[in-house]
Write an enzyme that holds these catalytic residues in place. Structure first.
Site, PDB file in Angstrom:
ATOM      1  CG  HIS A 217      -2.264  -0.505   0.895  1.00 31.94           C
ATOM      2  ND1 HIS A 217      -2.905  -1.462   1.629  1.00 31.94           N
ATOM      3  CD2 HIS A 217      -3.080  -0.201  -0.122  1.00 31.94           C
ATOM      4  CE1 HIS A 217      -4.058  -1.727   1.066  1.00 31.94           C
ATOM      5  NE2 HIS A 217      -4.196  -0.980   0.007  1.00 31.94           N
ATOM      6  CB  CYS A 513       2.979  -3.419 -19.663  1.00 36.58           C
ATOM      7  SG  CYS A 513       2.905  -5.199 -19.447  1.00 36.58           S
TER       8      CYS A 513
HETATM    9  C1  PEP Z   1       4.444  -7.910 -14.881  1.00 39.53           C
HETATM   10  O1  PEP Z   1       4.598  -9.048 -14.441  1.00 39.53           O
HETATM   11  O2  PEP Z   1       5.386  -7.127 -15.140  1.00 39.53           O
HETATM   12  C2  PEP Z   1       3.087  -7.394 -15.144  1.00 39.53           C
HETATM   13  C3  PEP Z   1       2.894  -6.262 -15.769  1.00 39.53           C
HETATM   14  O3  PEP Z   1       2.064  -8.138 -14.642  1.00 39.53           O
HETATM   15  P1  PEP Z   1       1.604  -8.073 -13.100  1.00 39.53           P
HETATM   16  O4  PEP Z   1       2.473  -7.079 -12.404  1.00 39.53           O
HETATM   17  O5  PEP Z   1       0.179  -7.685 -13.093  1.00 39.53           O
HETATM   18  O6  PEP Z   1       1.850  -9.478 -12.682  1.00 39.53           O
END
Ligand code: PEP
Ligand code: MG
Length: 582
Positions: A217, A513
């Site tokens: 958080h 991402c």
């Molecule tokens: C990642 O693993 O970088 C990703 C974008 O997915 P999450 O953080 O939702 O697992």
């Protein structure tokens, strides 16, 4: 010839002995020099005296309080729940976005029926309302800890509520943070959402916690407030009032820093912030190479927030986050409404929807297997489709329905893809619905075979959070392993390079991402490695856009080269910074 030794047990005696020169381990050297290093979460520089949350209520001390008449104790508990939830609700109403959501979740938790029943049971067994509250919370916390992952992170929330309830029952002031009169730096082992949610970023100018990971958080709220934040950094021994500088970009807390150095860093940061404020996009390097800057969203409200910023679209819509607390699968209709809401917010701009990434740190009752031995390596993401193909096909139907309703063409990607066949099967399911298929690169096997995945899909998106976890064999939620799960690890960067090269060879987009895209320095390295888009938390868009806009492709490539050659993340960061003139 033998080299002289500084000392040896046979030649030194008693108190006059000179101890051998033992090199200090890095972390100890840092502590002694007043420089503490941790995991950078939100970039930027801030300086001020340390403040800390008020000491917690003595929960162990109330366990021996004598119980009263059960109905009376139950009524006292109910009154305390009402008072605490009224205060939290008032804060939620004064807040917005993720902060408001966090507080509303806290209100839900404090009024939880299961918790109330456990308290009533303990009271009827002779406990006071205070002791019953502590006992019931202990039971629930143990349960959440056993579940692990995101559930275990909620234990901090639960314990925070326990302190508030017991303080209310004892007539004590509410535990938490008193607003400081001057800009200050908040240090704590970990922060409770009810405290962080109402922080005023002009008074609390930075956060640093000894616990927590990039998804705690503290990290989420700091990102929303846009204040520098470092987690998993040893700060518990730093006294209140000590002047410290938090460098959220480097992941450092400096004690009693040199005033001239503070002045230099703070001034540079101020002008960086001003430049970021003025950034309007689109994403491109100083010499004009386009790098799309996208936002990560999770529902309609976060998408509208992102659409109002200079983002060129959505690079990651985490569809599972909207349904995390659900016991049953949402209908196709309900899903279609959610997806259309996000697609609408961005009009014709690119939106990449990720299919359900349930499992591991995001268990979902209606989708995931209970009690997996090792859920991070278990049936998560796309793997769920082999046991329950209907779950995936209904989601794709809902996305296709939303696309038709909004007259848009969303891109759709699957999480946790490990093999070429998985990519091929997923692409076929998308194409029959006229959706543009892609897959996430989160597993080293997928990065290594990126060129073959691209024979089937139209784009790749690198999830650096999981790619780091699986490359380094280190739990991404572990504070102890934060330096291993750092995307600056040269091995992880190599896999990014392989993936980007595969995309470039066939002219297909390869984005990032994961959280790495939100780091302004690392973003330049990623561009140098050849990625074509970066998708990140909305609060990071402008800083990253500005950072890329200030360097040339050649500089990015040079930074990538030296980062790949570095022995560890710290060296990679330092070498890249030098190459980029930072
Ligand atoms: C990642 O693993 O970088 C990703 C974008 O997915 P999450 O953080 O939702 O697992
Ligand atoms: Mg992931």
């Amino acid at each position: 010839m033998t080299e002289p030794t500084t000392s040896s047990p046979s030649t030194t005696t008693g108190a006059s002995a000179v101890p051998p020169a033992v090199p200090l381990p890095g972390s100890l050297r840092d502590v002694l020099s007043g420089r503490r290093t941790g995991t950078p979460v939100v970039g930027g520089i801030a300086f001020g005296p340390v403040i800390r949350p008020a000491p917690p209520v003595d929960l162990a001390g109330v366990l021996t309080l004598p119980g009263g008449e059960p109905e009376h104790e139950i009524a006292r508990y109910a009154a305390a729940v009402d008072a605490v939830s009224a205060r939290l609700r008032a804060r939620a109403e004064a807040a917005s976005g993720v902060v408001a959501e966090v507080l509303v979740a806290q209100v839900g938790l404090v009024g939880d029926k299961g918790l109330r029943k456990a308290v009533e049971k303990a009271v009827r067994g002779g406990a006071s309302a205070e002791a019953a509250t502590v006992t019931a919370v202990d039971q629930f916390a143990a349960m959440l800890e056993k579940l692990g992952g995101l559930m275990a992170e909620r234990v901090t929330d639960l314990r925070d509520l326990c302190g508030r309830l017991v303080a209310e029952l004892r007539g004590l002031p509410e535990p938490g943070i008193t607003i400081p009169p001057e800009p200050s730096v908040l240090l704590a082992p970990d922060l409770a959402p009810a405290d962080t949610a109402t922080l005023d970023p002009t008074r609390v100018v930075a956060l640093a916690t000894s616990l927590g990971g990039p998804t705690s958080h503290t990290a989420i709220i700091a990102r929303q407030l846009g204040i520098p934040c470092v987690v998993a950094v040893p700060v518990d021994d730093i006294p209140v009032g000590t002047q410290v500088l938090v460098n959220g970009t480097a992941g450092e807390v400096l004690l009693h820093p040199d005033p001239q150095e503070v002045e230099r860093l703070v001034t540079a940061d101020r002008s960086e912030r001003a430049a970021a404020e003025a950034w309007r996009g689109p994403g491109q390097t100083a010499d004009g190479r386009r790098v799309a800057i996208y936002a990560n969203v999770q529902d309609g409200p976060t998408a509208r927030l992102a659409a109002a910023e200079p983002s060129e679209g959505v690079g990651l819509f985490r569809s599972e986050l909207a349904f995390l607390g659900r016991d049953t699968e949402p209908s196709v209709e309900e899903q279609a409404r959610l997806y259309a809401d996000v697609l609408d917010a961005f009009g014709g701009r690119r939106v990449v929807i990720r299919t359900l990434d349930a499992g591991s740190d995001k268990p979902m009752k209606f989708a995931t297997l209970p009690n997996e031995e090792n859920p991070a390596l278990g049936v998560r993401g796309l793997r769920l489709a082999s046991r329950n193909p209907g779950l995936l096909s209904r989601q794709l139907d809902a996305i296709a329905q939303a696309a038709a309703e909004t007259s848009t063409t969303p891109w759709v990607m699957a999480p946790m893809v490990a093999t070429v066949s998985e990519a091929e099967a997923f692409a076929a399911l998308c194409r029959t619905r006229s959706l543009v298929p892609g897959v996430m690169i989160e597993i080293p096997s997928a990065a290594l075979l990126a060129h073959r995945l691209l024979e089937h899909v139209d784009f790749l998106s690198i999830g650096t959070n999981d790619l780091s976890q699986y490359t380094m064999a280190a739990d991404r939620l572990s504070a102890d392993l934060a330096s291993l799960t750092d995307t600056w690890q040269p091995a992880v960067l190599h896999l990014v390079a392989i993936t980007a090269a595969a995309g470039r060879a066939v002219g297909k987009p390869v984005g990032v991402c994961g959280e790495a895209a939100a780091d302004p320095l690392l973003a330049c390295v990623l561009v140098g490695l050849g990625v074509t888009s970066l998708s990140m938390a909305v609060s990071a868009l402008r800083r990253v856009g500005t950072s890329i806009g200030s360097v040339s492709v050649a500089q990015c490539e040079q930074a990538a080269e030296v980062a790949l050659a570095a022995p560890d993340p710290a060296a990679a960061r330092a070498a890249a910074a030098e190459a980029l003139g930072r």
